[in-house]
Every structure is written in structure tokens, then in C-alpha cells.
Design a protein around this motif. Structure first.
Motif, mmCIF file in Angstrom:
data_model
loop_
_atom_site.group_PDB
_atom_site.id
_atom_site.type_symbol
_atom_site.label_atom_id
_atom_site.label_comp_id
_atom_site.label_asym_id
_atom_site.label_seq_id
_atom_site.Cartn_x
_atom_site.Cartn_y
_atom_site.Cartn_z
ATOM 1 N N SER A 93 0.841 -1.181 0.000
ATOM 2 C CA SER A 93 0.000 0.000 0.000
ATOM 3 C C SER A 93 0.884 1.241 0.000
ATOM 4 O O SER A 93 1.541 1.541 0.981
ATOM 5 N N ASP A 94 0.915 1.918 -1.107
ATOM 6 C CA ASP A 94 1.808 3.065 -1.201
ATOM 7 C C ASP A 94 1.242 4.040 -2.213
ATOM 8 O O ASP A 94 1.757 4.218 -3.295
ATOM 9 N N ASN A 95 0.146 4.643 -1.841
ATOM 10 C CA ASN A 95 -0.541 5.503 -2.799
ATOM 11 C C ASN A 95 0.029 6.897 -2.843
ATOM 12 O O ASN A 95 -0.657 7.863 -2.632
ATOM 13 N N GLU A 96 1.325 6.991 -3.116
ATOM 14 C CA GLU A 96 1.913 8.316 -3.175
ATOM 15 C C GLU A 96 1.256 9.137 -4.274
ATOM 16 O O GLU A 96 1.146 10.341 -4.188
ATOM 17 N N ALA A 97 0.841 8.445 -5.337
ATOM 18 C CA ALA A 97 0.223 9.155 -6.451
ATOM 19 C C ALA A 97 -1.060 9.838 -6.004
ATOM 20 O O ALA A 97 -1.390 10.922 -6.447
ATOM 21 N N LYS A 98 -1.749 9.193 -5.116
ATOM 22 C CA LYS A 98 -3.027 9.734 -4.668
ATOM 23 C C LYS A 98 -2.812 10.921 -3.724
ATOM 24 O O LYS A 98 -3.641 11.806 -3.638
ATOM 25 N N VAL A 99 -1.668 10.924 -3.064
ATOM 26 C CA VAL A 99 -1.314 11.942 -2.084
ATOM 27 C C VAL A 99 -2.454 12.230 -1.112
ATOM 28 O O VAL A 99 -3.268 13.124 -1.279
ATOM 29 N N PHE A 100 -2.473 11.406 -0.112
ATOM 30 C CA PHE A 100 -3.439 11.577 0.969
ATOM 31 C C PHE A 100 -3.367 12.995 1.509
ATOM 32 O O PHE A 100 -4.332 13.645 1.784
ATOM 33 N N SER A 101 -2.129 13.425 1.709
ATOM 34 C CA SER A 101 -1.931 14.731 2.298
ATOM 35 C C SER A 101 -0.627 15.256 1.739
ATOM 36 O O SER A 101 0.208 14.489 1.296
#
Lengths: 368, 194
Positions: free
Chosen positions: A47-55
Motif C-alpha cells: 500500500s503506497d498511494n503516493e500518487a493519490k497523495v493523501f496529504s
């Protein structure tokens, strides 16, 4: 197929009924449970949604720095280490929407903390974002001081703002929140709105994105006092220079067009008003700063300079009276001060000189 | 290695080094914690607290430390603390049943001893190798889903295949990862045993 069902569960594709059935099966079927555990482990390590950028990491870093590293005595240091469990329980209980009563009973015992405030202060060029224990979020623009009570479970919550902040506040039944500024109060139930109230500005601007707010003058609760109600996409500009009026009551004017600050002031003067409400604005311009973008529309250079000073942490001096009245529209995000000035000098030619922490702006003399 | 410089900078209390930590790891940690905590905001607070612990511990870091693995360990511990409290706390027992059940299940997954070997320095490299060894199409779809955050629908439209096929590939990827990882973990456990 078991593995596919597990994928559906992890991707949140199951209906509530299917979800319940899934959890039932996990409890009853040991080998299914073991399979789930293995897949969930793989799922979470990938799980590494850097693309989504949570914050935004930069905002998180600044928040962290404010909470933990600033030894400035005005900024209250957050208690070390782990979130006090009561707060965590608060979030869990509130977000699960149950047992609210039990919680508030518990919280009442702690009334000694009611008057304990946390103060956050940002300097020029800095922004911060905080999430309160009740899930409310506040974005804090540069050069701003914000105070909020540590106990958010009271019926009346008062926040103190000097500067600019965007509030996205959770609605809790029977709770009234008031944002106090130097001259006006904004009363809210639960909503999203921006308040810009800098000491050195001569107006206080409030823009509503969602929900409903009431603006009242500082004498507040006194009976018969007039309040002004805003609906989403409306904005209220309170004019401070008509100071003595503010202590009496609002004399509001409503207009259907979007005007710049100077026109708003003119309208106010001509109607002998101290509060102009624009019935339909695009809140984007007022709130884009929280996404890291400085937007301005038909702003005079004089006002824009103030905005740039806060944004870039630099002093700006415009040496020419005529230039001060020039108007600019546009936005900056990643530009350096130099790039910003260069861009501004295309439509309205001017010369600038950047020194250590100040900028001088001169008229450009053209030789014909 | 990159971490070596960063560790040295952290030890001299350089604020920029801490900023790098946020830029390099915050989203990964947040995303990881959210898998177990469900509520993004609580997960975010846990990550903040984890980084604070890491920062307070910076002078004791040694040159071999893999920062990401180390941070993940702290995040795991704090997630476990939180999930344990949710599990045992009478206040939350009456909360929405399904979420509470899922959190309890997550506690069970996260408390597995295997995590001790998952969160070792080399793990990330091993994981990368395993993912690279997936069949080409399978790997691409898995990466689009997990790392680039495309929905199954978006992937199916992009690659002109059915959603079922997308799901099939992700399931297949998870299966291969699972088997290869458990093999790796068994070997690692054997190595670690005295």
C-alpha cells in the motif's frame, strides 16, 4: 472464488450485507481467515498511494514542526508521544456516531480543561493545517494566530483568529462555534468557510463554501442586534475604517456582481454601509491558498504587495503612487518571488530590486 | 546509501533532514496505517506520533538503519496500541459492529509475529524483486492499482480489457506475492532462529 471475494473486500466493493456475511465467514472458517490474513499482509505492505497523495508532505511537515519543534512560548507544545486515549476514543465514538451521550458525560467531568486553549501561530511564508480531535479541519495561512479550546465538547466553542484561516468544521448537535476576529464574530453550526482578518488590512472578508453562517458584531449577544446570514458561495466584506459604526450595528448592502476590494469600499461609502455582501462569488479565489496557490483578481498592486509579503516572507515597498493603483489578476504557486515579480512586470512594466529580505519597486522610465 | 547521509543530517538536528523524512515517507506510512486503522485522520495522527518518536530517537540511529523499515516498525507498534485499546475499551464496544469487527480483525493481522521479519531492512528490496518477477501484464496491472491508485474500471478502460480480467490479474499478483513472501519469511525465520 475466495481470493476474489477477499480482493472485493479489500477494495471496498462489497455491499454492507455482503460485508457482514464476509466477516461472519472470517469468524467461522479458520482456513479462510488464514488466507485473508496472508492476503491482507501483502495488501498492506504494497500500500503506497503516493500518487493519490493523501496529504501534502510539506503541510504535514509544517504541522509537525508547529506541534513539536517550535519553542516559541506562544505556540503551545503538544504533549509528547501518543495521542491521549480519550481523544482517540472521541474520534472513534463520534465517527461511529454512537454512544455520544456516554462520551459527553465522561467529558463533563473534565471541565477544568474547558478553558485550556492551544494557540498556533504561523509566520510569513508559512502555512499549517490541523485536524481537531472531533475531525474538524483548519488550514492556517501565513502570519496568522489561531486559538482553539482543547475541549471541543462544550456547547459554546470560541475560536480566536488574527489572520486568515479556512475552517471545515464538523457539525455536532447542540454545539455552537463562534470565530472571533478583531471586529466581527462568525457564528457557525458546522460548515466550511474562509475568514481573512489581518490586523493591517482595513477589511475582514468571510466567504462561505458550504453550510450556513451568521455574522454579528462584537457586542454579540445583546438583544436586537442585527446579524447577517450567508449562504454558500456568498462572501461578506466588513469595512473596518468605518470603525465607530461597527460597534453599533451592521448596515449591509447586497450586490449581485463580483467586485474587487476598491469597488467594494466605494459601494460601501456611497451607500453609507459597513458590510457588503456579494451574493454570488467563486470561493476558489479566496480559498486556493490552502492548496498552495496564491490567487488574486483585479487586485491593486498595493493590496497584492501585502499578500506577497505574507506569502514570500519579504517586505515590499512600492515607490510610485501610480503603480500602487495598477491592477493585477492571476495566481502563483511554485514561483519564486523573482519569477512572480517578473511575471507581474509584463502587463504593467515596472523595475524591481530584490535585496536580502525586501523588494523595492520603481516606475519604469521609458525613453522615447 | 541515501539513508546514511540523511541519518548524519538528522543527528545534527537539521530541520531539512526532518523535512526529507516527511517528503520521502509520510504518504507511504499514512497509506499503510490507514489499511489497518480505516479512519484516515486517526491514521494521520498515528503517523505524526510515530515520526515524533523517530525524531526523538534520532541520536540513537545507527548507520545501518533503513529509515523506512524503522518508521514502519514504529507505525506498526502505535497502530497495534490503538487497535488494542479499541478492542478492549468498553466505550467502543457498542459502536458500529462491522467497523469494530474489522478493526479487531486488523489487530489480529497486524499482531502476527511475521511482521517482525517483514519490517527488516532488506524487506523492501525483496518485495521489489518479487513484484518485478511477476508476469509482465500482471505486474503492470498490480502497480497501476496499488501504486498509481487507478480503479479497476480505469485500468480496464486504459488497457481495453474487462474489469473481471483486471480483478483476475490483481488476485493472481497477490497469490504469487503471498507464496513468494511466505517462502522468504520461512527462510528468514530459520536464519533468525538461534
Amino acid at each position: 472464488m475466495d481470493e476474489n471475494t477477499i480482493l472485493q473486500f479489500l477494495q471496498n466493493k462489497l455491499s454492507p450485507a455482503e460485508r457482514k456475511a464476509f466477516l461472519d465467514r472470517i469468524e467461522a472458517d479458520a482456513s479462510f481467515r488464514a488466507l485473508f490474513k496472508e492476503i491482507k499482509t501483502v495488501w498492506s505492505v504494497t500500500s503506497d498511494n503516493e500518487a493519490k497523495v493523501f496529504s501534502d508532505p510539506e503541510t504535514e511537515f509544517r504541522t509537525f514542526r508547529y506541534r513539536n519543534l517550535m519553542n516559541d512560548e506562544r505556540s503551545v507544545k503538544r504533549k509528547n508521544a501518543f495521542i491521549p486515549f480519550l481523544k482517540v476514543a472521541a474520534i472513534v465514538v463520534v465517527s461511529f456516531g454512537l454512544a455520544f451521550l456516554a462520551f459527553s458525560l465522561l467529558e463533563n467531568k473534565k471541565s477544568s480543561t474547558d478553558l485550556v486553549y492551544t494557540e498556533i501561530e504561523t509566520r510569513a511564508g508559512e502555512k499549517s493545517q490541523i485536524t481537531l480531535p472531533d475531525g474538524s479541519k483548519i488550514w492556517i495561512n501565513a502570519c496568522t494566530k489561531l486559538r482553539y479550546p482543547n475541549n471541543l465538547q462544550q456547547r459554546e466553542i470560541e475560536l480566536y483568529l488574527d489572520g486568515e484561516a479556512f475552517f471545515d468544521l464538523k457539525k455536532i448537535p447542540d454545539r455552537r462555534i463562534t470565530v472571533r476576529t478583531s471586529q466581527i464574530n462568525v457564528k457557525v453550526l458546522g460548515t466550511a468557510f474562509n475568514v481573512k482578518s489581518y490586523k493591517d488590512d482595513d477589511v475582514i472578508e468571510t466567504t462561505l463554501v458550504r453550510g450556513k453562517i451568521e455574522i454579528e458584531n462584537q457586542t454579540g449577544k445583546k438583544a436586537g442586534n442585527k446579524t447577517v446570514t450567508l449562504k454558500p458561495n456568498q462572501s461578506a466584506t466588513f469595512i473596518k475604517s468605518s470603525n465607530n459604526l461597527s460597534l453599533k450595528e451592521f448596515n449591509e448592502v447586497r450586490i449581485n456582481t463580483t467586485e474587487d476590494l476598491d469597488n467594494l469600499k466605494k459601494i460601501a461609502t456611497s451607500k453609507n454601509s459597513n458590510l457588503v455582501v456579494m451574493n454570488s462569488v467563486n470561493p476558489e479565489t479566496q480559498t486556493s491558498w490552502k492548496e498552495g496557490r496564491l490567487s488574486f483578481r483585479k487586485e491593486t498592486f498595493e493590496n497584492l504587495a501585502k499578500m506577497l509579503e505574507r506569502w514570500y516572507d519579504i517586505k515590499i515597498e512600492i515607490k510610485d503612487q501610480e503603480l500602487k493603483k495598477s491592477r493585477f489578476s492571476g495566481s502563483f504557486d511554485k514561483e519564486t518571488i523573482e519569477q512572480a515579480l517578473q511575471a507581474l512586470s509584463y502587463p504593467v512594466p515596472f523595475k524591481y530590486k530584490i535585496e536580502k529580505d525586501s523588494v523595492l519597486i520603481f516606475r519604469k522610465i521609458t525613453l522615447k | 546509501m541515501k539513508d546514511l547521509h540523511l541519518i548524519a543530517a538528522l543527528k545534527t538536528d537539521k530541520e531539512d533532514a526532518l523535512r526529507d523524512i516527511f517528503h520521502l515517507h509520510f504518504n507511504k506510512l499514512h497509506s499503510f496505517a490507514t489499511e489497518f486503522i480505516i479512519d484516515r485522520e486517526i491514521a494521520r495522527e498515528i503517523v505524526h506520533d510515530s515520526i515524533l518518536r523517530f525524531w526523538q530517537h534520532r541520536h540513537h540511529l545507527n548507520d545501518e538503519t533503513n529509515i523506512r523499515a524503522y518508521l514502519l516498525k514504529i507505525v506498526r507498534n502505535l497502530c497495534l496500541n490503538y487497535l488494542k485499546k479499541v478492542k478492549d475499551d468498553p466505550l467502543v464496544i457498542k459502536t458500529e459492529d462491522e467497523i469494530k469487527r474489522e478493526l479487531d480483525l486488523n489487530y489480529e493481522v497486524l499482531s502476527d509475529v511475521n511482521w517482525d521479519s517483514v519490517l527488516v531492512n532488506e524487506f523492501e528490496d525483496v518485495l521489489k524483486q518479487i513484484i518485478n518477477s511477476l508476469p509482465e501484464k500482471c505486474r503492470r496491472i498490480f502497480e497501476l492499482s496499488r501504486y498509481e491508485n487507478l480503479s479497476n474500471l480505469e485500468i480496464s478502460q486504459n488497457l481495453n480489457i474487462s474489469i473481471k480480467t483486471v480483478e483476475g490479474h490483481i488476485t493472481e499478483a497477490l497469490k504469487i506475492l503471498r507464496h513468494k513472501l511466505s517462502k522468504y519469511l520461512t527462510i528468514l525465520l530459520c536464519l533468525l532462529l538461534p
